[in-house]
Design an enzyme around this catalytic site. Sequence first.
Site, PDB file in Angstrom:
ATOM      1  N   ASP A 147       0.809  -1.224   0.000  1.00  0.00           N
ATOM      2  CA  ASP A 147       0.000   0.000   0.000  1.00  0.00           C
ATOM      3  C   ASP A 147       0.842   1.273   0.000  1.00  0.00           C
ATOM      4  O   ASP A 147       0.285   2.366  -0.126  1.00  0.00           O
ATOM      5  CB  ASP A 147      -0.910   0.035   1.231  1.00  0.00           C
ATOM      6  CG  ASP A 147      -1.974  -1.042   1.206  1.00  0.00           C
ATOM      7  OD1 ASP A 147      -2.199  -1.614   0.123  1.00  0.00           O
ATOM      8  OD2 ASP A 147      -2.575  -1.315   2.263  1.00  0.00           O
ATOM      9  N   ARG A 162      -5.990  -0.087   2.431  1.00  0.00           N
ATOM     10  CA  ARG A 162      -6.904  -0.085   3.575  1.00  0.00           C
ATOM     11  C   ARG A 162      -7.129   1.326   4.099  1.00  0.00           C
ATOM     12  O   ARG A 162      -8.250   1.754   4.321  1.00  0.00           O
ATOM     13  CB  ARG A 162      -6.342  -0.957   4.707  1.00  0.00           C
ATOM     14  CG  ARG A 162      -6.280  -2.428   4.393  1.00  0.00           C
ATOM     15  CD  ARG A 162      -5.738  -3.198   5.579  1.00  0.00           C
ATOM     16  NE  ARG A 162      -6.535  -2.959   6.768  1.00  0.00           N
ATOM     17  CZ  ARG A 162      -7.619  -3.649   7.097  1.00  0.00           C
ATOM     18  NH1 ARG A 162      -8.027  -4.641   6.328  1.00  0.00           N
ATOM     19  NH2 ARG A 162      -8.292  -3.369   8.199  1.00  0.00           N
TER      20      ARG A 162
END
Length: 532
Positions: A304, A349
């Site tokens: 990420d 996320r």
Amino acid sequence: MESLSPAIGSNPIRPTTTISGENELLISSVKSIKLPPVARRKMRMRVAAQSSNFVVPNNIDFNDPDWKVKYEREFEARFNIPHITDLFPDAVSYPSTFCLKMRTPVTEDFAQGYPSDEEWHGYINNNDRVLLKTINYSSPTSAGAECIDPDCTWVEQWVHRAGPREKIYFKPEEVKAAIITCGGLCPGLNDVIRQIVITLEIYGVKQIVGIPFGYRGFSNNDLAEMPLSRKVVQNVHLSGGSLLGVSRGGPKVSDIVDSIQERGINMLFVIGGNGTHAGANAIHDECRRRRMQVAVVGVPKTIDNDIMLMDKTFGFDTAVEEAQRAINSAYIEAHSAYHGIGIVKLMGRSSGFIAMHASLASGQIDICLIPEVPFNLHGPHGVLQHLKYLLETKGSAVICVAEGAGQDFLEKTNAKDASGNAVLGDIGVHIQQQIKKYFKEIGVTTDVKYIDPTYMIRACRANASDGILCTVLGQNAVHGAFAGYSGITVGICNTHYVYFPIPEVIAQPKVVDPNSRMWHRCLTSTGQPDFL
């Protein structure tokens, strides 16, 4: 990481107050008011609270004329990296066995380091530093500005340069090094493992082991150590996944350190994300408490790209590149259908870096949705209304959404994964359902296709860019351990490789700044409006 959560929670987030707002004219108007300097500064502080984008450390008194010097000293103290001599002042150093001018191997009669009289200018001085921030913002309202005070004063922030040192604090023949990979899969794990092993062997280390399945491997007696050597790891980078396996969670910190002590490990290389690094820092602290001469070094792994202070983490470039296949498929499906709409859900996320960069790279995305930027689905300025406009004007549309975006629209659960992360709802499926429902209600025919390539991307082999990054990170992790540092992680900062103290990079996740130039570039590329 559930059993490590107390250690994670003990890492202090630096006390700061974020100032936000939107009226740039107020600051300039304050400068024109004739007030005493102290009153003007206080007023400017109040006005800046309505302005934009600087972070005020709570312990700074801007009325103190020496505040800048004090801040720089405090920053230097925070980013000073732990060294073995902090705990053992009399620790003996040795001339480094790492030198690329001559490849004479370290033998049993090794006494005083590298067996050559030739001087090699390939070492890093311990006092070498890299500048953390390189832009001198003139105003808190500049796009992406990161300011300490309302004047946006230039403050120097230096961090430790990574690389081999001339003096080392471990004899290679006495080293037992262990490597673990934790969390989820990520492109490049095998590349990092390979380079750590190769560099350890160049130093002369003979005992190198892999701990299978992350922290779990320290407590599960059924999981034996995996002996590692250059021969074992020579071709592992040609495939995805992890040679050592991965898992979330693990035993208590004290049990892990007990195992480290029993196994005779004195170098531990931990490859993982924020939670894994919190565990590594807790292990480092426990080793210090027990006065164990163990170097614990992290290598940041997160697809990420959400680890603080670093340009990027390995696996990110590969993820963006692989996402292009899914986006292109969604575009073809949407473009080939009557009123076609393609939806691609990507990882992220709490941060939307993959979705943002993938959207920029493809040039085929009409709407990019990320966790950092709130949006409405319904209403005159919502996503669905814009989709209706796109179908009327273009005939098709493609949406890229990060997995953590729009969670407010989904039913909350208290479920946690083994790392303690909240289990997210599927925003991609929700958007797909809402689109079908909306256009059915208004009597417009649509053809909606949904693609979730998450696990296909995670399992990929690293691309060339990530391969280089993994190589250098792995090498520098070993250099840092031999130099006597512990409780550190290695990263890339302003194109240079550096060492950070672990608590500074795990204080909070890195997120996309909605006022940054990169997000503005993404909006320019997609042409999407503000969905609020």
